[in-house]
Design a protein around this motif. Structure first.
Motif, PDB file in Angstrom:
ATOM      1  N   ASP A   6      61.097  39.480  19.014  1.00  0.00           N
ATOM      2  CA  ASP A   6      59.797  40.008  18.573  1.00  0.00           C
ATOM      3  C   ASP A   6      59.700  41.512  18.808  1.00  0.00           C
ATOM      4  OD1 ASP A   6      58.965  37.447  17.831  1.00  0.00           O
ATOM      5  OD2 ASP A   6      58.273  37.006  19.856  1.00  0.00           O
ATOM      6  N   VAL A   7      60.417  42.256  17.979  1.00  0.00           N
ATOM      7  CA  VAL A   7      60.445  43.710  18.127  1.00  0.00           C
ATOM      8  C   VAL A   7      59.757  44.376  16.946  1.00  0.00           C
ATOM      9  CG1 VAL A   7      62.586  43.604  19.438  1.00  0.00           C
ATOM     10  CG2 VAL A   7      62.684  43.974  16.962  1.00  0.00           C
ATOM     11  N   GLU A   8      59.347  45.622  17.179  1.00  0.00           N
ATOM     12  CA  GLU A   8      58.728  46.435  16.130  1.00  0.00           C
ATOM     13  C   GLU A   8      59.446  47.769  16.076  1.00  0.00           C
ATOM     14  OE1 GLU A   8      54.469  48.654  15.105  1.00  0.00           O
ATOM     15  OE2 GLU A   8      54.522  46.977  16.529  1.00  0.00           O
ATOM     16  N   ALA A  16      57.754  48.014  10.782  1.00  0.00           N
ATOM     17  CA  ALA A  16      58.386  46.740  10.431  1.00  0.00           C
ATOM     18  C   ALA A  16      58.663  45.948  11.699  1.00  0.00           C
ATOM     19  CB  ALA A  16      59.678  46.989   9.668  1.00  0.00           C
ATOM     20  N   LYS A  17      58.649  44.624  11.560  1.00  0.00           N
ATOM     21  CA  LYS A  17      58.881  43.754  12.709  1.00  0.00           C
ATOM     22  C   LYS A  17      60.018  42.779  12.408  1.00  0.00           C
ATOM     23  CE  LYS A  17      54.092  44.001  14.356  1.00  0.00           C
ATOM     24  NZ  LYS A  17      52.867  43.225  14.715  1.00  0.00           N
ATOM     25  N   PHE A  18      60.723  42.404  13.482  1.00  0.00           N
ATOM     26  CA  PHE A  18      61.783  41.406  13.390  1.00  0.00           C
ATOM     27  C   PHE A  18      61.576  40.397  14.522  1.00  0.00           C
ATOM     28  CE2 PHE A  18      63.471  45.286  11.587  1.00  0.00           C
ATOM     29  CZ  PHE A  18      64.117  44.856  10.420  1.00  0.00           C
ATOM     30  N   SER A  19      61.759  39.134  14.199  1.00  0.00           N
ATOM     31  CA  SER A  19      61.625  38.119  15.246  1.00  0.00           C
ATOM     32  C   SER A  19      62.811  38.160  16.202  1.00  0.00           C
ATOM     33  CB  SER A  19      61.509  36.729  14.627  1.00  0.00           C
ATOM     34  OG  SER A  19      62.693  36.408  13.880  1.00  0.00           O
ATOM     35  N   ARG A  20      63.947  38.712  15.732  1.00  0.00           N
ATOM     36  CA  ARG A  20      65.123  38.764  16.591  1.00  0.00           C
ATOM     37  C   ARG A  20      66.095  39.808  16.063  1.00  0.00           C
ATOM     38  NH1 ARG A  20      68.400  34.000  19.425  1.00  0.00           N
ATOM     39  NH2 ARG A  20      70.545  34.747  19.320  1.00  0.00           N
ATOM     40  N   VAL A  21      66.658  40.605  16.976  1.00  0.00           N
ATOM     41  CA  VAL A  21      67.791  41.467  16.651  1.00  0.00           C
ATOM     42  C   VAL A  21      68.881  41.162  17.670  1.00  0.00           C
ATOM     43  CG1 VAL A  21      66.467  43.307  15.550  1.00  0.00           C
ATOM     44  CG2 VAL A  21      66.860  43.399  18.004  1.00  0.00           C
TER      45      VAL A  21
END
Length: 787
Positions: free
Chosen positions: A639-641, A695-700
């Motif tokens: 959960d990153v932005e 932008a957001k990603f649930s996982r990197v």
């Protein structure tokens, strides 16, 4: 006769005078008649600072006594005087600047004294009292006899005799002038008696010179010394009144050098050397559990380098032959004569750590006996495998190593230096550094030590120095059966020979023996490790640039391999041998990357599942300390932005973005490492995401790599960024209302990250602009320098 007009005024005046007299009578407190013992008895309770203070502090008292001493006495007063009544403890007291009211008072006079009780620098006294002498044929004071044990400089033993007349007998001078180091002489000397304690004798209190014309050298004796006990400058002292107080003084017939006084505070712990060398329970560091503490230790001197009549630069003591039974002394002073190998000593000093070697620094050493022996412990190179668990227990100990062969004649040859060291191996297959030039004018061997030379045995002390454990040779007798090999052009060995099998975790796990935070404790040594290839970047079909292997999911379980050849496949299980290195880029002095170089390997399995990704936070990766444990491991953020879409912009773009998560930290994610997702392609966009602020990603996810001042996550496929949510569209600001002179046209705010976003260079973590995310994979000529 008063007129009628004045009579009321006179009456009023009489009333006022009567009231004033009444008030004065109420406030004029009469002096209290007490004994000296009552004045000298402390009040009940009190703090540490006040517990020795008189219960009558601040009150005016009247006491009776006999004058026992008067220093700088005149017809009208004395500077210091002492009175006493009886011989019970606490029956004497000091008078500061007393005034004689009916003629000069002198020793032996009975006096009645009126004065205020005060405390000055720990001394109870009567401050500027008046003293009236009177006739008393039976009022006499005889000195009481004390030993140094009675005057042991503590509250319970010394305080009761403050201000009293005493005699001490059969005294010997142990310190002729305790102020000699300050280039001062106040007429004091330190003496001892058969009780074993010490006492300061002051024979120059308000005298024009010391009462003894003779000096008082070490070893001088007194049959007895009489005087009054006084607390002065933090010590109880015996103040001599006249020359008659000194009986039977004799100077020694032969000159004896005075030892340096060792003043060990009461309560100082006595440690075994093993206790000083043992780290705190549960600590991954090798630092002594007693670091920073003053302590007393006992042992036998096993080595002394740079030795003189007063001290040695490096000395080592040992007590027994168990592990951790040796320790180094740095610049310790010999207090009672030069110490040599075989002397049993007591050491008092501070336990410390210097360059990761436990030591006692600037201690005081008292020789107890001579001619003692220590049997050296026989070790192999396997015992000294340069690790915390195997080498550390022998630090500071006397050891012997046998049947050695030179494999590196001069390990500093590449630097154009020769420090008298060589690297040897034995049948155990390991290596050890022999140093035969420690504080010697030249190496102990006149012969050179060419590659292939042999020793039957070498004895010395183990010391950790410049990141390595070394065997320090003491004398030429420590070298037995040396045979120089024939001259050869070969000066070194295959760097991968004598490699030991090791876990990745053990070579990555830093200790305080690593020279800097995060450095491997095995830098420069050859190791064989097992692991699974989890990521592979760059290079060609023949070799890769960066390869990462991992064994398990514990912290410190991954390592990078530089230029692994032939190029491996992700999922290969390998047995790999290489030399442990720490690479520091010339632009980065904040940290290094642990890697294996000069590697050879064999594949022992293919198609293996990769270890599970370890969840980390951005805050973990922000710190060199917390990020180090994940170096070269598979990790993911949740959960990153995106907070910076291109930290190298605006003129460059190296495929990086900065993200934040719930931890409040920020981390750099790199999606274009050596074309991992295709030439000129980014793993973020290949995974249907977009690098844009907001932008957001649930996982990197990816592998952790230290690069130019930061731990970064390197993506190696399109699954590197998952669960993409686009940045929210820009919103127009509402128009202002109210009209008139203050109104202005409605404006639209440019969204952060849009095409009209500011083009100022974004500062990197160090505060510099423009290059924080730069990578230089294109500079193939210096490929190894980009780690």
């Amino acid at each position: 006769m008063a007129t009628p007009l004045l009579r009321p005024l006179l009456a009023l005046l009489l009333i006022c005078c009567s009231e004033l007299a009444s008030i004065a009578a109420q406030t004029d407190v009469a002096p209290v008649n007490v004994t000296i013992v009552q004045v000298q008895t402390p009040a009940v309770g009190g703090t540490d600072q006040t517990k020795d203070e008189s219960a009558y502090k601040g009150q005016t008292v009247v006491v009776h006594g006999v004058i026992t001493a008067a220093f700088k006495n005149t017809d009208t007063k004395a500077t210091w005087a002492f009175i006493q009544n009886g011989t019970d403890p606490r029956s004497g007291i000091m008078m500061y600047s007393p005034k004689w009211t009916n003629g000069k008072c002198d020793v032996g006079d009975a006096v009645v004294v009126t004065g205020e009780v005060s405390e000055y620098q720990g001394v109870t006294q009567l401050n500027k009292p008046s003293a009236e002498k009177y006739s008393c044929d039976t009022c006499k004071v005889e000195p009481i006899t004390l030993t140094t044990k009675d005057m042991h400089q503590t509250k319970d033993t010394s305080e009761p005799y403050e201000g009293m007349l005493v005699t001490m007998k059969d005294l010997t001078v142990v310190v002729a002038n305790p102020d000699a180091e300050k280039d001062k002489n106040y007429g004091e000397t330190v003496v001892k008696d058969s009780a074993g304690g010490e006492m300061i004798i002051d024979q120059n209190v308000y005298h024009d010179k010391g009462l003894l014309d003779d000096t008082m050298p070490f070893g001088s004796t007194f049959e007895s010394v009489t005087g009054v006990i006084h607390y002065h400058y933090g010590k109880y002292k015996l103040l001599v009144r006249t020359a008659d107080d000194i009986v039977g003084f004799k100077t020694p017939t032969t000159t004896t050098k005075a030892p340096i006084k060792v003043d060990i505070p009461e309560g100082t712990p006595v440690l075994t050397i093993a206790e000083a060398q043992t780290a705190a329970a549960g600590s991954e560091k090798d630092e002594s559990q007693h670091k920073g503490k003053m302590a007393v230790m006992y042992g036998v001197i096993s080595a002394a380098f740079g030795n003189s009549d007063t001290q040695a630069t490096w000395a080592f003591i040992q007590n027994g032959t168990s592990t951790r039974s040796g320790i180094m002394l740095f610049r310790s002073k010999w207090t009672n004569g030069k110490c040599e190998v075989g002397d049993k000593v007591m050491v008092y000093g501070k336990v410390g750590e210097y360059d990761s070697a436990t030591q006692v620094a600037s201690g005081m050493v008292v020789k107890l006996s001579s001619g003692n022996t220590i049997t050296p412990t026989v070790l192999t190179t396997k015992d000294m495998h340069q690790t915390k668990d195997t080498s550390e227990p022998y630090e500071g100990m006397l050891v012997t190593m046998k049947d050695l062969t030179v494999v590196v004649a001069n390990p500093d040859e590449s630097k154009g230096k020769n420090y008298g060291e060589c690297v040897v191996k034995d049948s155990a297959g390991g290596e050890m550094i022999i140093d035969q030039n420690v504080y010697h004018d030249k190496g102990l061997l006149d012969d050179t030590m060419p590659f292939g030379s042999t020793f039957e045995s070498v004895t010395g002390v183990i010391h950790y120095h410049y990141g390595k454990y070394k065997l320090l040779v003491r004398t030429a007798d420590d070298i037995v059966g040396f045979k120089a090999a024939a001259a050869s052009t070969e000066t070194t060995k295959d760097p991968l020979s004598n490699a030991f099998e090791e876990t990745i975790r053990n070579l990555q796990l830093p200790t305080d023996k690593s020279k800097a935070a995060g450095h491997s404790p095995k830098v420069g040594t050859a190791v064989t490790v097992y692991g699974i290839v989890v990521a592979d970047f760059g290079g060609s079909n023949k070799s890769s640039s960066w390869t990462y292997i991992q064994n398990g999911t514990e912290t410190h379980s991954g390592v990078m391999v530089y230029q692994m050849s032939p190029k491996p496949a992700v999922g290969d299980k390998v047995k790999l041998t290489g030399v442990v290195e720490e690479f520091e880029h010339f632009t980065d002095n904040a940290g290094t990357m642990t890697q294996l170089g000069k590697a050879v390997y064999e594949v022992i399995g293919t198609g293996n599942a990769l270890p599970a990704y370890t969840k980390v936070t951005a805050k973990d990766l922000q710190s060199n300390v917390t990020g180090e444990q994940f170096e070269s491991m598979l990790v993911y953020l949740e959960d990153v932005e995106v907070v910076n879409a291109n930290p190298s912009g605006p003129d460059s773009d190296y495929g990086e973005m900065v993200v934040k998560d719930a931890s409040g930290g920020e981390a750099v994610v790199d999606g274009e490492v050596n074309d991992a997702c295709g030439k000129d392609k980014n793993c973020v966009t290949e995974g249907s995401g977009k690098r844009e602020v907001g932008a957001k990603f649930s996982r990197v996810q990816g592998v952790v790599h230290w690069h130019r001042g930061a731990f970064k996550i390197l993506m190696f496929d399109k699954n590197g960024a998952q669960g993409y949510t686009a940045a929210p569209p820009p919103t127009a600001a509402p128009p202002k209302t109210g009209g008139g002179m203050d109104s202005s046209p409605a404006t639209t705010k440019t969204p952060v990250g849009s095409s009209t976003e500011t083009t100022a260079a974004t500062p990197d973590k160090s505060g510099a602009t423009g290059v924080s995310g730069m990578v230089i994979f294109a500079v193939t000529a210096v490929a190894s320098a980009v780690l």
